[in-house]
Write a protein that holds these residues in place. Structure first.
Motif, PDB file in Angstrom:
ATOM      1  N   ALA A 227      -8.799   3.097   7.781  1.00  0.00           N
ATOM      2  CA  ALA A 227      -9.505   1.998   8.894  1.00  0.00           C
ATOM      3  C   ALA A 227      -9.426   0.701   8.470  1.00  0.00           C
ATOM      4  N   ALA A 228      -9.937   0.477   7.049  1.00  0.00           N
ATOM      5  CA  ALA A 228     -10.117  -0.812   6.659  1.00  0.00           C
ATOM      6  C   ALA A 228      -8.677  -1.704   6.806  1.00  0.00           C
ATOM      7  N   LYS A 229      -7.595  -1.039   6.710  1.00  0.00           N
ATOM      8  CA  LYS A 229      -6.271  -1.633   6.502  1.00  0.00           C
ATOM      9  C   LYS A 229      -5.922  -1.836   8.014  1.00  0.00           C
ATOM     10  N   GLY A 230      -6.243  -1.255   9.043  1.00  0.00           N
ATOM     11  CA  GLY A 230      -5.919  -1.285  10.471  1.00  0.00           C
ATOM     12  C   GLY A 230      -4.668  -0.916  10.801  1.00  0.00           C
ATOM     13  N   PHE A 231      -4.482  -0.459  11.957  1.00  0.00           N
ATOM     14  CA  PHE A 231      -3.332   0.550  12.442  1.00  0.00           C
ATOM     15  C   PHE A 231      -1.984  -0.362  12.441  1.00  0.00           C
ATOM     16  N   SER A 232      -0.819   0.225  11.557  1.00  0.00           N
ATOM     17  CA  SER A 232       0.359  -0.419  11.652  1.00  0.00           C
ATOM     18  C   SER A 232       1.513   0.618  11.383  1.00  0.00           C
ATOM     19  N   ALA A 233       2.724   0.204  11.407  1.00  0.00           N
ATOM     20  CA  ALA A 233       3.619   1.004  11.084  1.00  0.00           C
ATOM     21  C   ALA A 233       3.736   1.811   9.692  1.00  0.00           C
ATOM     22  N   GLU A 234       3.168   0.739   8.789  1.00  0.00           N
ATOM     23  CA  GLU A 234       3.076   1.218   7.332  1.00  0.00           C
ATOM     24  C   GLU A 234       1.986   2.143   7.177  1.00  0.00           C
ATOM     25  N   ILE A 235       0.753   2.083   7.901  1.00  0.00           N
ATOM     26  CA  ILE A 235      -0.226   3.070   7.941  1.00  0.00           C
ATOM     27  C   ILE A 235       0.051   4.465   8.426  1.00  0.00           C
TER      28      ILE A 235
ATOM     29  N   MET B  43       0.990  -1.076   0.037  1.00  0.00           N
ATOM     30  CA  MET B  43       0.130   0.016  -0.133  1.00  0.00           C
ATOM     31  C   MET B  43       0.907   1.107  -0.190  1.00  0.00           C
ATOM     32  N   LEU B  44       2.072   1.146   0.856  1.00  0.00           N
ATOM     33  CA  LEU B  44       2.834   2.486   0.878  1.00  0.00           C
ATOM     34  C   LEU B  44       3.638   2.647  -0.587  1.00  0.00           C
ATOM     35  N   VAL B  45       3.866   1.591  -1.095  1.00  0.00           N
ATOM     36  CA  VAL B  45       4.513   1.973  -2.498  1.00  0.00           C
ATOM     37  C   VAL B  45       3.569   2.651  -3.305  1.00  0.00           C
TER      38      VAL B  45
ATOM     39  N   PRO C  67      -6.215   9.962  11.198  1.00  0.00           N
ATOM     40  CA  PRO C  67      -6.050   9.043  12.405  1.00  0.00           C
ATOM     41  C   PRO C  67      -7.278   9.087  13.332  1.00  0.00           C
ATOM     42  N   LEU C  68      -7.572  10.479  13.430  1.00  0.00           N
ATOM     43  CA  LEU C  68      -8.849  10.366  14.687  1.00  0.00           C
ATOM     44  C   LEU C  68     -10.174   9.895  14.211  1.00  0.00           C
ATOM     45  N   LEU C  69     -10.239  10.159  12.690  1.00  0.00           N
ATOM     46  CA  LEU C  69     -11.496   9.232  12.079  1.00  0.00           C
ATOM     47  C   LEU C  69     -11.393   8.110  11.633  1.00  0.00           C
ATOM     48  N   ALA C  70     -10.046   7.581  11.267  1.00  0.00           N
ATOM     49  CA  ALA C  70      -9.982   6.124  11.154  1.00  0.00           C
ATOM     50  C   ALA C  70      -9.906   5.387  12.333  1.00  0.00           C
ATOM     51  N   PHE C  71      -9.417   5.974  13.281  1.00  0.00           N
ATOM     52  CA  PHE C  71      -9.143   4.722  14.435  1.00  0.00           C
ATOM     53  C   PHE C  71      -9.746   5.433  15.759  1.00  0.00           C
ATOM     54  N   GLY C  72     -10.274   6.605  15.865  1.00  0.00           N
ATOM     55  CA  GLY C  72     -10.798   7.158  17.150  1.00  0.00           C
ATOM     56  C   GLY C  72     -12.407   6.434  17.516  1.00  0.00           C
TER      57      GLY C  72
ATOM     58  N   LYS D  26     -19.387  13.166  10.455  1.00  0.00           N
ATOM     59  CA  LYS D  26     -18.293  12.007  10.958  1.00  0.00           C
ATOM     60  C   LYS D  26     -18.435  10.831  10.166  1.00  0.00           C
ATOM     61  N   ASP D  27     -19.774  10.519   9.924  1.00  0.00           N
ATOM     62  CA  ASP D  27     -20.210   9.192   9.101  1.00  0.00           C
ATOM     63  C   ASP D  27     -19.725   9.305   7.649  1.00  0.00           C
ATOM     64  N   THR D  28     -19.840  10.602   6.903  1.00  0.00           N
ATOM     65  CA  THR D  28     -19.518  10.790   5.625  1.00  0.00           C
ATOM     66  C   THR D  28     -18.079  10.787   5.482  1.00  0.00           C
ATOM     67  N   ALA D  29     -17.209  11.615   6.570  1.00  0.00           N
ATOM     68  CA  ALA D  29     -15.680  11.604   6.481  1.00  0.00           C
ATOM     69  C   ALA D  29     -15.020  10.209   6.629  1.00  0.00           C
ATOM     70  N   ALA D  30     -15.831   9.328   7.170  1.00  0.00           N
ATOM     71  CA  ALA D  30     -15.136   8.156   7.636  1.00  0.00           C
ATOM     72  C   ALA D  30     -15.716   6.626   6.613  1.00  0.00           C
ATOM     73  N   ALA D  31     -16.598   7.329   5.848  1.00  0.00           N
ATOM     74  CA  ALA D  31     -17.147   6.228   4.822  1.00  0.00           C
ATOM     75  C   ALA D  31     -16.042   5.384   4.197  1.00  0.00           C
ATOM     76  N   ASP D  32     -16.613   4.135   3.590  1.00  0.00           N
ATOM     77  CA  ASP D  32     -15.646   3.292   2.832  1.00  0.00           C
ATOM     78  C   ASP D  32     -14.870   4.088   1.816  1.00  0.00           C
ATOM     79  N   ASN D  33     -15.444   4.965   1.023  1.00  0.00           N
ATOM     80  CA  ASN D  33     -15.000   5.510  -0.136  1.00  0.00           C
ATOM     81  C   ASN D  33     -14.189   6.579   0.150  1.00  0.00           C
ATOM     82  N   THR D  34     -13.788   6.950   1.297  1.00  0.00           N
ATOM     83  CA  THR D  34     -13.033   8.121   1.685  1.00  0.00           C
ATOM     84  C   THR D  34     -11.540   7.597   2.105  1.00  0.00           C
TER      85      THR D  34
END
Length: 207
Positions: free
Chosen positions: A86-94, A1-3, A202-207, A72-80
Motif C-alpha cells: 500500500a505504501a508503494k502504491g499501485f503500479s505494474a511493478e507492484i 523493489m522488484l529486484v 491487493p484486496l487489503l492493500a488497495f481495497g 483487517k487493520d492488523t493484516a494491513a498494518a505498516d509492518n506487513t
C-alpha cells in the motif's frame, strides 16, 4: 523493489530447499526419492475437483473473517506485506511483486516447509488426526510472532485467536488435501495458499 524481492524470494526458497535436502539426507533408507519425500510432484487429476471445492469455501471465508473484523487493520498494518504494498502504491511493478510474493515467497516456501516437511513427518509418526493437528497448531502459532515484531499490534486474546486460528485451520485443510486427496503432493495446498494470498494482498492493500 522488484529486484530486491526476487533476491529475497530466491534466498528464502534456497534456504527451504536446503533444509529439505538436509532432512532428506538424515531420513535414511525410508526416505525414497526426494520428490516423494517432499511432495514435489503432480497430484492425480481427480484431486483438483476436491481442491477447487475446498478453495471455493476456504478462501472466501478466510477473507471475510479478516475483512469484517479487527484483523483487517492488523493484516494491513505498516509492518506487513500488504502495508508495504500500500505504501508503494499501485503500479505494474507492484503487480509483479504481488505475483512473486503470493505465488512463491509466501506460498511455495511455506508449503514446502510446513506441509512438505513438517506435516508429512508428523503424520507419518503420529497419524493423520494427531500429526496434522499438531502441524496446524505450529503453523498457526508462528503467525503470533507479529505481536513481538517491530510495529506489531498490542496483544489481545480475540486478536490472537483470530491470527492463530485462520492459518491453523487453513494449514490443517491444506495438509489434509495434500495427503488424502493429492496422494502426498504439496501442489493442492500450494494452489489454495497461493490463490488466497493472490486475492488477499491487493484486496487489503488497495481495497
Amino acid at each position: 523493489m522488484l529486484v530486491q524481492e526476487i533476491v529475497n524470494t530466491l534466498v528464502q526458497a534456497l534456504v527451504v530447499l536446503a533444509l529439505a535436502g538436509i532432512a532428506y539426507a538424515f531420513a535414511g533408507k525410508r526416505r525414497g526419492k526426494f520428490r516423494a519425500f517432499t511432495g514435489l510432484y503432480l497430484p492425480p487429476s481427480r484431486s483438483w475437483l476436491t481442491t477447487g471445492a475446498a478453495a471455493l469455501v476456504l478462501i472466501p471465508l478466510s477473507l471475510a473473517l479478516v475483512w469484517f473484523t479487527p484483523l483487517k487493520d492488523t493484516a494491513a498494518a505498516d509492518n506487513t506485506i500488504t502495508g508495504m504494498l500500500a505504501a508503494k502504491g499501485f503500479s505494474a511493478e507492484i503487480v509483479a511483486v504481488i505475483l512473486l510474493i503470493a505465488l512463491v515467497k509466501t506460498s511455495f516456501t511455506e508449503e514446502l516447509f510446513f506441509r512438505g516437511l513438517l506435516a508429512k513427518r508428523l503424520i507419518v509418526w503420529l497419524g493423520m488426526p494427531v500429526g496434522n493437528t499438531l502441524h496446524a497448531a505450529l503453523f498457526g502459532a508462528i503467525h503470533l510472532i507479529i505481536f513481538v515484531a517491530p510495529g506489531g499490534p498490542d496483544f489481545s486474546v480475540p486478536l490472537a485467536a483470530g491470527i492463530f486460528l485462520i492459518p491453523a485451520i487453513g494449514g490443517w485443510v491444506m495438509a489434509w488435501l495434500n495427503e488424502t486427496v493429492g496422494d502426498g503432493s504439496v501442489l493442492p495446498g500450494w494452489f489454495v495458499h497461493a490463490l488466497t494470498n493472490l486475492l488477499a494482498y491487493p484486496l487489503l492493500a488497495f481495497g
